[in-house]
Each structure stands twice: as C-alpha cells, then as structure tokens.
Write a protein that holds these residues in place. Structure first.
Motif, mmCIF file in Angstrom:
data_model
loop_
_atom_site.group_PDB
_atom_site.id
_atom_site.type_symbol
_atom_site.label_atom_id
_atom_site.label_comp_id
_atom_site.label_asym_id
_atom_site.label_seq_id
_atom_site.Cartn_x
_atom_site.Cartn_y
_atom_site.Cartn_z
ATOM 1 N N GLU A 244 0.070 -25.978 3.164
ATOM 2 C CA GLU A 244 -1.196 -25.299 3.423
ATOM 3 C C GLU A 244 -1.752 -25.717 4.787
ATOM 4 O O GLU A 244 -2.186 -24.882 5.583
ATOM 5 N N GLU B 238 -2.380 -23.420 8.202
ATOM 6 C CA GLU B 238 -3.728 -23.032 8.587
ATOM 7 C C GLU B 238 -4.318 -23.811 9.756
ATOM 8 O O GLU B 238 -5.319 -23.391 10.327
ATOM 9 N N LEU C 165 -12.259 -26.336 -5.102
ATOM 10 C CA LEU C 165 -12.011 -25.613 -6.347
ATOM 11 C C LEU C 165 -10.570 -25.158 -6.462
ATOM 12 O O LEU C 165 -9.974 -24.729 -5.481
ATOM 13 N N TRP C 166 -10.056 -25.197 -7.691
ATOM 14 C CA TRP C 166 -8.669 -24.823 -7.945
ATOM 15 C C TRP C 166 -7.782 -25.498 -6.895
ATOM 16 O O TRP C 166 -8.035 -26.655 -6.571
ATOM 17 N N LEU D 182 -7.572 -24.110 -3.899
ATOM 18 C CA LEU D 182 -7.989 -23.313 -2.748
ATOM 19 C C LEU D 182 -8.709 -24.214 -1.751
ATOM 20 O O LEU D 182 -9.907 -24.462 -1.880
ATOM 21 N N ASN E 96 -10.351 -25.371 1.744
ATOM 22 C CA ASN E 96 -11.076 -24.734 2.845
ATOM 23 C C ASN E 96 -10.932 -25.575 4.108
ATOM 24 O O ASN E 96 -11.480 -26.663 4.197
ATOM 25 N N LYS F 29 -11.115 -16.632 0.462
ATOM 26 C CA LYS F 29 -9.750 -17.141 0.374
ATOM 27 C C LYS F 29 -9.265 -16.966 -1.060
ATOM 28 O O LYS F 29 -9.894 -17.441 -2.002
ATOM 29 N N HIS F 30 -8.152 -16.236 -1.183
ATOM 30 C CA HIS F 30 -7.557 -15.952 -2.487
ATOM 31 C C HIS F 30 -6.071 -16.271 -2.383
ATOM 32 O O HIS F 30 -5.404 -15.761 -1.478
ATOM 33 N N THR F 31 -5.545 -17.092 -3.221
ATOM 34 C CA THR F 31 -4.184 -17.652 -3.096
ATOM 35 C C THR F 31 -3.955 -18.058 -1.632
ATOM 36 O O THR F 31 -4.728 -18.858 -1.107
ATOM 37 N N THR F 32 -2.951 -17.488 -0.968
ATOM 38 C CA THR F 32 -2.713 -17.887 0.416
ATOM 39 C C THR F 32 -3.255 -16.838 1.390
ATOM 40 O O THR F 32 -2.912 -16.822 2.568
ATOM 41 N N THR G 274 -6.377 -14.823 3.295
ATOM 42 C CA THR G 274 -7.780 -14.928 3.677
ATOM 43 C C THR G 274 -8.236 -13.647 4.331
ATOM 44 O O THR G 274 -7.453 -12.933 4.962
ATOM 45 N N TYR H 134 -8.882 -13.269 -14.062
ATOM 46 C CA TYR H 134 -8.899 -14.719 -14.240
ATOM 47 C C TYR H 134 -8.466 -15.107 -15.659
ATOM 48 O O TYR H 134 -7.858 -16.148 -15.877
ATOM 49 N N THR I 216 -4.889 -18.961 -11.297
ATOM 50 C CA THR I 216 -4.592 -19.085 -9.866
ATOM 51 C C THR I 216 -4.759 -17.757 -9.133
ATOM 52 O O THR I 216 -5.434 -17.688 -8.101
ATOM 53 N N SER J 146 -8.591 -16.360 -9.127
ATOM 54 C CA SER J 146 -9.725 -17.100 -8.572
ATOM 55 C C SER J 146 -9.784 -16.974 -7.055
ATOM 56 O O SER J 146 -8.776 -16.704 -6.409
ATOM 57 N N PHE J 147 -10.970 -17.161 -6.509
ATOM 58 C CA PHE J 147 -11.114 -17.179 -5.035
ATOM 59 C C PHE J 147 -12.313 -18.035 -4.664
ATOM 60 O O PHE J 147 -13.141 -18.374 -5.515
ATOM 61 N N ILE J 148 -12.372 -18.404 -3.382
ATOM 62 C CA ILE J 148 -13.579 -19.075 -2.891
ATOM 63 C C ILE J 148 -14.207 -18.237 -1.790
ATOM 64 O O ILE J 148 -13.520 -17.467 -1.105
ATOM 65 N N ILE K 77 -16.593 -18.429 1.691
ATOM 66 C CA ILE K 77 -16.907 -19.397 2.744
ATOM 67 C C ILE K 77 -17.936 -18.802 3.703
ATOM 68 O O ILE K 77 -17.801 -17.644 4.122
ATOM 69 N N ALA L 39 -17.687 -19.752 -5.781
ATOM 70 C CA ALA L 39 -16.429 -19.791 -6.518
ATOM 71 C C ALA L 39 -16.364 -18.528 -7.353
ATOM 72 O O ALA L 39 -17.324 -18.206 -8.057
ATOM 73 N N GLY L 40 -15.273 -17.786 -7.264
ATOM 74 C CA GLY L 40 -15.196 -16.506 -7.947
ATOM 75 C C GLY L 40 -14.073 -16.418 -8.957
ATOM 76 O O GLY L 40 -12.993 -16.972 -8.760
ATOM 77 N N MET L 41 -14.365 -15.712 -10.065
ATOM 78 C CA MET L 41 -13.360 -15.469 -11.093
ATOM 79 C C MET L 41 -13.319 -13.978 -11.375
ATOM 80 O O MET L 41 -14.332 -13.389 -11.755
#
Lengths: 304, 420
Positions: free
Chosen positions: A26, A30, A169-170, A172, A174, B339-342, B344, B391, B396, B399-401, B403, B413-415
């Motif tokens: 990761e 990034e 979180l998780w 993920l 930043n 950001k969701h998995t890899t 963005t 979710y 995995t 979910s997302f974050i 920023i 934090a999102g589901m």
C-alpha cells in the motif's frame, strides 16, 4: 506447488504476514518516496524479509536507511551488509557523528546518543525528501506505542500528536500528507516479541550473533548488564566480569543491556521468551528509564 | 511453537465505570501476559497516588494525558495468547469521542465484548454498543454482565438482564450471542469457573474467546481480488514476469479459474498464484498473494479481479451508512475524497436521507446533516466507479473511508447498503 491449509484457515503468523505485506504494498503504491528505517535489530530484519516477500520477484522498490549512532555493535553492521548485498537494495547511512560535525545536532557530552538520533533522523528524512518512513515498532513493546496507528502522521517537524491521530478503519489506510510532512509506517504493529522469534525460526532468518548466548565482559549499572567498551567507561564500584549472556534488543552499546542466558539456538530463545517475566525494553533499554513517559515524549519529538 | 495458533480480534466496549480496564487487566494477568516490570510500574504509580489497590487501568492507559486525567482517550491495542489462540484486543474508550472510536475498533473485530454493570442493568449505552457492533457486522457478540459480586451473585438479576438484552438483540443483526455473568474484580467466570454462581452452566469468558469459531465468518464463495500493486521485475531472470499483487478480499482463487478484470471487463485465466517464491494451489482471505494471468491484458492498481459469472457491478452511485468523525458536520453538496479497497476518487454528497438515532433506532429524516459521532444513511456520487458489494456480504469490498481534501484527515467511515 505447495498446498496451504485446506480448511481455509490461516495461522496467526500467516495472518500477520499477510497484513504486513499488504501495508508494504500500500505504501509503495501511494507514497512518492518511501524509505525503510533499519536499525539492524531483529524487528528491522523481519521487516526486510517481509518487504522482500511483498515485491518478489522484483527488488524492494525503496532504499533502507540506518541512523548510525557511532556506538552500534559491530555484529549489527556485518549482518546489515550481508542483507543489503543479498537483496540488492540501496543503503543510506545517516550518521550522528556527521550530524554533529555539520552542526545539525549538538553533543553537549550529557545528552545520550539516543536523543541525538531524533534530529539526525528528521534531518535525513528532510534532506532526502522521504514522504514515508517504515519503522519496526511493535505495539506490545511499550504503552505509548500501543496507542499508535499503523500510519502515524508526522508534521513538518517530525512530531507525533497522539490526540490528533486519524481513525484507522478496516485495512483502509489514509496516506494523505501536506508538503513537508511525512508518515511513519509500522507494518509489524500487531506482532509481539514472541511472534518475531517464531517467524525468525520459521523463515530461517539470519540475525546478528549478539542475540545468541555468548561470553561477554559486562558490568552492572542501574540493574542492567552493560558491555565493557571504551565508549562507556565504568564508574567507581562497577566491576567488570565475564558472563554468559545474550541480547534481547539491539541498540546503542552504551545503553543496551544484555540478559544472562544460555539460549544458543532460535528454539531455545523462543522457549526463553515465552516464559520471560520482564519485557524486552524493561530488561534492556536504558533509554526508556528516564521517566514514565520517556517513549511518549521522545515520540512526540519525532523519535520513531 | 506458536506458528499453528489462530487469531481472534475482539473489540471491547463499556461505559466508564463498568470495569472494562479491570477485566482487560484480569485477562492479561491470568493469561500471564503482564510482565513484572509493567506490574511494578503500575503498583508504584498506584501507591504514589495514594490508592489502596493496584489500579489495573493504568496498564491500559498509555499516554501521559490519559494517566493524568484518569480517562482513556483513544483506541489502544493489546495482545495476549493462550496455548491455542492469539488475541488482539481493540480497547475502545467508553466516552467522549465514543462512537467513532468504537467504529474504529469494531471495523476489524471478529467479536465484540460489551460490559454491563449488573447493578445498573442495561443502560442506553449498552444498547448503543450493541447497535454499533451490529452495524459494523461484527459476527460474534458477548455480553458480559459484570460486578455479579455486588448483587450477591443473584441468578434472578442475571436472568432479567439476559432476557431484556436477548429481546433487544432480535432487532439487530447479531448472528451469535453469548451472555456471561462475571466478576472481573474477583475473577469469577473470567478464566476460572465461578463457585459463587453454580447456577450458570455456560462457558467462562476465556473459554468462549478461545473456542468461538471464526474461520467460517469470511465469505469463501464470492472471489474478490482488488489489485494493489503491479509486480514487474524486468530483471534477466524474470524478464517477462507481470504479477498483480493484492490481498484476497473474498472467495477462493485457483490457477485455471476464468476471471474478469474490472472495470475494463476483459477476461482471462489465472495462470499461477505466487506466495513469495512458491506457486500455491489456492488463495483465500486474508492472504496477500501475487496473481499472474494467461493473457497480457492491461491491469493496474484499483482494478478488481473476480470470477466471470460472479462479478461486482461498477457503480458511481453509492448508498451507504456513514459514521461521521469530525466536528464540522457532513452536509449535502459537500465534496470529499473517497478510498474504497485500492481505489481512490472523489465523492459528492447528494443526499442525507436520515440520521439514525442509535439509542432508539429511530430514523430522523428532518435533520439534513450529520454531526460528529453520528451515523446516517447517505447517497454519494463518485468520480470513479466503485467495484463494491453490500457491506453485509463483504466487509472489505463493502466499506470505504471519506477524507477531507483540505486537511487530509479521515472524516467518515462508510458501509454500503444492500440494494432495496
């Protein structure tokens, strides 16, 4: 081909490995300019191994950097050089002696080399323009570390603010930073001392000889066994004698204590660590004894 | 040794005086995970403060300001092991920035441990803890009814709390619930079985933690492989090597599998799966591996490899439960990084459908913003299509974050919700 566990269950060591590799990849994806901070100790060697696995068969896509405090064990440098040759990575050495000569840090004769490490490190990160620096810190080492994130944000002074940490979180992570800031990355946060030894044993990882039992001329100071060396003259009443010892951590030779031990193989070390009654830092690190929050205070200043 | 152990991650929740620190201290102490120097430090601090007992909470409060104020500010991670299992505790504080810290701790947990004080019974906070663990889809929940010593180990008290909680839990999504009467202070039913509560026939807390089955909690049917990093050595030995590195997020992947790469929609076959210098016969979560494909197609970070007949649908319209984590409220029309998995991108808040009152589960549709520590249902429009699942199907890929682009701070934090 190798078949792994058929019940779709990974052992905890495999889970930790998978998580660390994910973090390495990761960061390499990034961040513009990562670096791996390397002390030569068991944790940073495990980090090198994990980085090797993360990018195989390609080479590790970032350099490694050691802060040479001028008071390291010779065995550590030898092991370092063998690893660097084998992996073909670029090694940067930022030395405290050099930093003193250039006036970046001041040696007042009272401050320990350990404290001079921090400005030397921050300066080296700045000069090389590194945006992320991997460190081998583990949360089980120390109570302030138990609070730190895997991605630990540092401002333009390299400082850590425990109250301003980003929620993590998780998986993920930043990695956003502003120009001049950088991120410290701790891929082995969730490993314990015993996990490290289990992994070294499992992978057959080469580590410095000082971790194994050997005869050494030592003396006692503040309840710790320190090595006889011209860098660290004995004080009145301190008696040097030969004992059978080994080290649990690698650091500044003047401050890193050893423990009496006959463990001369990885298996014996694992047995010893499994029943140890004192933490590795409590047993062997003079630098953590300055105050209850010594580590926290040093980390706020920018220590890794 | 230890290499064959498995791993359980659990998050603890409890109000300030429910005895959470004492319980964690006890689990660490009784599993011999506290070292003499740590205990001595805690004993001497307790003494210098004039306590007539050893304050085990000092073990878990790692920061100077926490010790000074006697409160826990932030999530801390603790480790202990028994001969069969290693445990990672996400110790989440009981108050102040309560929801966001619990969400953080619960996001990676296999099990949630909620403490209640037997004298108080279920409080608003215990319900809130359970709601958050259920929203975060933590598969196993333990309600530890603590301080049984202070209610004379009375079975009726326990029964009442058990009944009340079980009926509340039916409104939530809790696949596995265990309710255990304990006294963290005296050690009843924590590691050793209580002689004071012979009416209780269930497991001790430690026995349950050691034996709860977590391997089957992961989705092994729906293959999801977010591409994290492209490995191209270009060395003499590996001149043509092109591998896609990542961590399996779901399902099982094997050489020979027909796969589709999203979002391009190109198909190919898995040629090999590499784990360092080994070619392996299968990969499953949470393995970090490198996948090679038969065909030379364009694959890069942020893409997703899935099975041909079971692929996620790329979408730019996201409907999710969002936990907001910063003081400046979330409002419609706001733009954020996602950001969701890899992958963005950027996201625009199209609508905040409702704010969930996590005490009553009431959906408040009047308020069109989310304050700090609030959770609500949010519609987002993203610049890049996300390759997501609900979710409830996959923690995995679901979910997302979010920023804040100006400060770089993680603010949400999102589901992702199931399609209605």
């Amino acid at each position: 081909m190798t078949t792994l566990q058929s019940d779709y269950q990974l052992s905890q060591l495999d889970q930790l490995e998978a998580e660390s590799i994910h973090i390495f990849r990761e960061v390499a994806s990034e961040f513009e300019k990562p670096v791996l901070m390397f002390s030569g100790g068991k944790d940073s060697i495990v980090m090198l191994r994990l980085a090797e696995k993360a990018f195989f068969p390609a080479k590790i896509p970032f350099p490694i950097m050691q802060i040479d405090n001028g008071q390291d064990f010779d065995e550590v440098a030898e092991t370092r050089d063998r690893w660097v040759r084998r992996l073909g990575v670029k090694l940067i050495v930022a030395s405290i002696d050099d930093a003193i000569a250039r006036g970046i840090v001041v040696d007042d004769g009272k401050t320990s080399r350990n404290r001079l490490q921090t400005p030397t490190l921050i300066n080296a990160i700045e000069e090389n323009g590194f945006t992320a620096a991997f460190g081998g810190g583990r949360r089980d080492e120390e109570k302030a570390r138990a609070k730190e994130r895997v991605y630990s944000h540092r401002d333009e002074f390299g400082q850590w603010d425990p109250k301003m940490q980003r929620p993590e979180l998780w998986s993920l992570y930043n990695g956003r930073i502003h120009p001049g800031e950088h991120m410290r990355i701790f891929p082995i946060s969730n490993w314990t001392e015993l996990d490290i030894w289990d992994y070294i044993g499992r992978e057959g990882i080469e580590i410095p000889e000082i971790y194994f039992s050997h005869k050494r001329r030592v003396f006692e100071r503040d309840g710790m066994l320190l090595s006889e060396t011209p860098l660290n003259p004995t004080r009145e009443g301190e008696v040097v004698e030969e004992r059978v010892v080994r080290f649990r951590t690698c650091g500044d030779i003047t401050l890193t204590g050893c423990v009496e031990s006959t463990a001369s193989t990885i298996e014996e070390i694992i047995e010893e660590v499994a029943i140890a009654k004192v933490t590795e830092r409590g047993a062997t690190r003079g630098d953590d004894r300055f105050s209850e929050a010594a580590m926290e205070d040093r980390k706020k200043e920018g220590y890794f | 040794m230890g290499t064959q152990m498995d791993l359980l991650r659990f998050a603890t929740a409890g109000s300030v005086d429910d005895g959470k620190s004492t319980l964690i201290g006890r689990l660490l102490l009784d599993s011999k995970s506290i070292f003499e120097d740590q205990l001595e430090a805690v004993e001497s601090t307790s003494q210098s403060r004039g306590y007539d007992y050893t304050d085990l909470a000092l073990l878990t409060d790692g920061l100077r300001s926490e010790r000074e104020q006697g409160i826990t500010i932030d999530v801390a991670y603790r480790y202990f092991a028994t001969p069969n299992r290693k445990f990672i505790i996400a110790d989440t504080p009981g108050h102040v920035q309560y929801t966001r810290n619990m969400v953080t701790g619960a996001s990676t947990a296999d099990l949630g441990l909620v403490l209640v004080d037997a004298r108080q019974g279920l409080t608003e906070q215990s319900r809130r803890h359970a709601v958050i663990l259920s929203l975060l889809r933590v598969p196993h929940l333990v309600l530890a009814v603590n301080k049984m010593d202070l209610v004379d180990f009375d079975e009726d008290v326990f029964e009442r709390i058990q009944k009340e909680f079980s009926s509340f839990a039916t409104k939530l999504n809790i696949p596995d619930l265990e309710i255990i009467p304990i006294s963290a202070l005296q050690g009843d039913n924590v590691v050793t079985r209580s002689e004071n509560m012979d009416w209780y026939k269930g497991p001790t807390l430690m026995h349950h933690l050691e034996h709860v089955h977590v391997a089957s909690d992961r989705d092994l049917h729906t293959s999801r492989f977010p591409v994290q990093y492209v490995v191209r050595p270009k060395s003499d030995d590996f001149h043509d090597y092109r591998g896609y590195a990542g961590q399996l997020a779901g399902g099982v992947l094997k050489p020979g599998d027909e796969v589709i790469v999203l979002p391009s929609g190109m198909t190919s076959t898995v040629a090999s799966i590499d784990l360092f210098d080994n070619e392996i016969t299968q990969a499953f979560p949470p393995m970090s591996v490198t996948v090679r494909l038969e065909d030379d197609i364009d694959v890069s970070r942020g893409d997703m490899i899935a099975r041909v007949n079971n692929a996620p649908k790329p979408s730019q319209d996201i409907d999710a439960m969002v936990c907001w984590m910063t003081n400046e409220p979330l409002r419609p029309r706001q733009k954020l990084a996602i950001k969701h998995t890899t992958r963005t991108g950027r996201a625009l808040v199209k609508d905040i459908q409702y704010r969930l009152d996590i005490n009553t589960l009431h959906r408040d549709q009047e308020t069109k913003e989310l304050g700090v520590n609030e959770i609500g249902r949010v519609q987002l429009r993203t610049t890049v299509p996300l390759l997501c699942d609900p979710y409830s199907k996959n923690r995995t890929t679901g979910s997302f974050i979010l920023i804040d682009e100006a400060t770089g701070v993680t603010v949400g934090a999102g589901m992702i919700n199931d399609a209605d």
